[in-house]
Design a protein around this motif. Structure first.
Motif, PDB file in Angstrom:
ATOM      1  N   ASP A 197       0.807  -1.221   0.000  1.00  9.87           N
ATOM      2  CA  ASP A 197       0.000   0.000   0.000  1.00  9.87           C
ATOM      3  C   ASP A 197       0.841   1.272   0.000  1.00  9.87           C
ATOM      4  O   ASP A 197       0.303   2.378   0.102  1.00  9.87           O
ATOM      5  CB  ASP A 197      -0.969   0.009   1.181  1.00  9.87           C
TER       6      ASP A 197
ATOM      7  N   ALA B 156       0.213   4.282  -2.787  1.00  6.53           N
ATOM      8  CA  ALA B 156      -0.973   5.123  -2.649  1.00  6.53           C
ATOM      9  C   ALA B 156      -0.692   6.405  -1.876  1.00  6.53           C
ATOM     10  O   ALA B 156      -1.471   7.359  -1.958  1.00  6.53           O
ATOM     11  CB  ALA B 156      -2.103   4.339  -1.979  1.00  6.53           C
ATOM     12  N   ARG B 157       0.387   6.439  -1.119  1.00  9.23           N
ATOM     13  CA  ARG B 157       0.791   7.669  -0.433  1.00  9.23           C
ATOM     14  C   ARG B 157       2.003   8.302  -1.104  1.00  9.23           C
ATOM     15  O   ARG B 157       2.660   9.171  -0.531  1.00  9.23           O
ATOM     16  CB  ARG B 157       1.104   7.392   1.049  1.00  9.23           C
TER      17      ARG B 157
ATOM     18  N   THR C  63      -4.157  -1.473  -1.384  1.00  6.54           N
ATOM     19  CA  THR C  63      -5.238  -0.571  -1.757  1.00  6.54           C
ATOM     20  C   THR C  63      -6.064  -1.204  -2.874  1.00  6.54           C
ATOM     21  O   THR C  63      -5.651  -2.205  -3.464  1.00  6.54           O
ATOM     22  CB  THR C  63      -4.647   0.773  -2.193  1.00  6.54           C
TER      23      THR C  63
ATOM     24  N   GLY D 133      -7.547  -4.860   3.210  1.00  7.95           N
ATOM     25  CA  GLY D 133      -7.587  -3.612   2.456  1.00  7.95           C
ATOM     26  C   GLY D 133      -7.037  -2.451   3.267  1.00  7.95           C
ATOM     27  O   GLY D 133      -7.379  -2.273   4.438  1.00  7.95           O
ATOM     28  N   SER D 134      -6.179  -1.651   2.639  1.00  6.36           N
ATOM     29  CA  SER D 134      -5.614  -0.466   3.286  1.00  6.36           C
ATOM     30  C   SER D 134      -6.596   0.693   3.109  1.00  6.36           C
ATOM     31  O   SER D 134      -6.970   1.031   1.994  1.00  6.36           O
ATOM     32  CB  SER D 134      -4.255  -0.128   2.665  1.00  6.36           C
TER      33      SER D 134
ATOM     34  N   ASN E 227      -6.907   4.201   4.907  1.00  8.64           N
ATOM     35  CA  ASN E 227      -6.665   5.660   4.908  1.00  8.64           C
ATOM     36  C   ASN E 227      -5.276   5.982   4.390  1.00  8.64           C
ATOM     37  O   ASN E 227      -4.272   5.750   5.049  1.00  8.64           O
ATOM     38  CB  ASN E 227      -6.889   6.264   6.296  1.00  8.64           C
ATOM     39  N   ARG E 228      -5.235   6.550   3.200  1.00  4.05           N
ATOM     40  CA  ARG E 228      -3.976   6.879   2.546  1.00  4.05           C
ATOM     41  C   ARG E 228      -3.879   8.368   2.231  1.00  4.05           C
ATOM     42  O   ARG E 228      -3.110   8.785   1.364  1.00  4.05           O
ATOM     43  CB  ARG E 228      -3.845   6.081   1.238  1.00  4.05           C
TER      44      ARG E 228
ATOM     45  N   ALA F 246      -9.604   5.224   0.723  1.00  2.00           N
ATOM     46  CA  ALA F 246      -9.631   3.984  -0.065  1.00  2.00           C
ATOM     47  C   ALA F 246     -10.818   3.136   0.393  1.00  2.00           C
ATOM     48  O   ALA F 246     -11.957   3.549   0.313  1.00  2.00           O
ATOM     49  CB  ALA F 246      -8.296   3.247   0.064  1.00  2.00           C
ATOM     50  N   TRP F 247     -10.545   1.913   0.880  1.00  2.00           N
ATOM     51  CA  TRP F 247     -11.630   1.033   1.299  1.00  2.00           C
ATOM     52  C   TRP F 247     -12.421   1.624   2.474  1.00  2.00           C
ATOM     53  O   TRP F 247     -11.866   2.283   3.346  1.00  2.00           O
ATOM     54  CB  TRP F 247     -11.073  -0.316   1.750  1.00  2.00           C
TER      55      TRP F 247
END
Length: 291
Positions: free
Chosen positions: A45, A48-49, A86, A106-107, A109-110, A126-127
């Motif tokens: 993940d 995504a950041r 993600t 699932g990740s 908060n990004r 995200a999720w």
């Protein structure tokens, strides 16, 4: 990845996006997260950041096809239970391999992208708990950075508590990754990895939500791990981080921490996916052997 597999992946995304939900729904899940009491998860993940660097390779994770190839090798190795990622990464893997029998987290908060003015605002991008359940996944992971100087921290705490409660209501794992944050001389946010700071972050994280029944912790390996892990009775997974040019030192630290009663396994990404020499299979096998 074989060229025909890549072509089919891209074609499906462009022409049959509805297949993603159908493939997720058909995925065979484990009856329990762990059958042996241990978990070995591969983390994916970071992109995504905007975290694409590994050691001295500043854009190591930028090539998505290369990342997927490395993930597929890692997930194929004996003893690897599953993956953390993600939606974009998980959905690629679902279309390629189905992820049958794997633990898929699932990740969530990004939003807190490093180097931005809103870095500590770790909002959920995200999720969601409902989406995780609908996608037939096994749980959700959330980052919890606590910065005493940043007002938005309380928003992350509130959102995290709601996510923990919503996941528990669906009997899904809530994996919470807490850090106490300090500011360096330049005002940059830095995770405080002193034992006392990690203990303090664990104390806050384990109390989120209306129940801790489905909460697991994701914690860094720091000094005085015996004292650190005595702060909680919740199951914990060790995070790998970026070991730089000294993976052997990281392995030794993991092995020592894995002897502690609440430590149930590892969640490792860059260390195993981009090891020195790029032998992903060998790096993963070494990590699995520590369990």
């Amino acid at each position: 990845m074989r060229e025909e597999a890549l072509r089919e992946l891209v074609r499906t995304r462009a022409e049959e996006p509805e297949r993603l939900a159908a493939t997720a729904a058909a995925r065979r899940r484990r009856p329990r997260l762990t059958e042996t009491g241990r978990l070995m998860l591969i983390a994916a993940d970071h992109p995504a950041r905007g975290n694409l660097a590994v050691g001295r390779r500043s854009m190591a994770m930028a090539d998505r096809i290369d990342l997927l190839d490395r993930l597929r090798v890692a997930l194929s190795r004996p003893g690897v239970d599953g993956v953390l990622g993600t939606p974009d990464v998980i959905e690629d893997l679902l279309l390629l391999d189905g992820l049958d029998g794997k633990v898929v987290i699932g990740s969530m908060n990004r939003g807190g992208i490093p180097g931005t003015a809103f870095e500590i605002d770790d909002r959920f991008t995200a999720w969601t708990p409902g989406a995780l359940a609908a996608a037939n996944l096994d749980g959700g992971k959330m980052l919890l950075r606590i910065d005493p100087t940043e007002r938005s921290t309380v928003d992350t705490l509130e959102s995290g508590a709601a996510a923990v409660s919503a996941l528990a209501a669906r009997r899904l794992m809530a994996m919470v990754e807490p850090f106490w944050v300090r500011r360096d001389a330049a005002g940059k946010a830095v995770n405080d990895l002193s034992p006392d700071a990690v203990i303090r972050s664990i104390a806050v994280a384990q109390a989120l939500g209306c129940t801790s029944a489905y909460t697991w912790l994701k914690v860094p390996v720091v000094a005085e791990m015996e004292r650190v892990m005595a702060a909680s009775t919740l199951p914990a997974l060790l995070l790998g981080g970026d070991p730089g040019e000294a993976p052997d030192e990281a392995y030794a630290a993991w092995q020592k921490a894995l002897r502690l009663p609440t430590v149930r396994g590892l969640v490792v990404g860059r260390t195993l996916l981009y090891p020195p020499g790029d032998d992903v299979a060998a790096a993963v096998d070494t990590a699995v052997s520590l369990l």
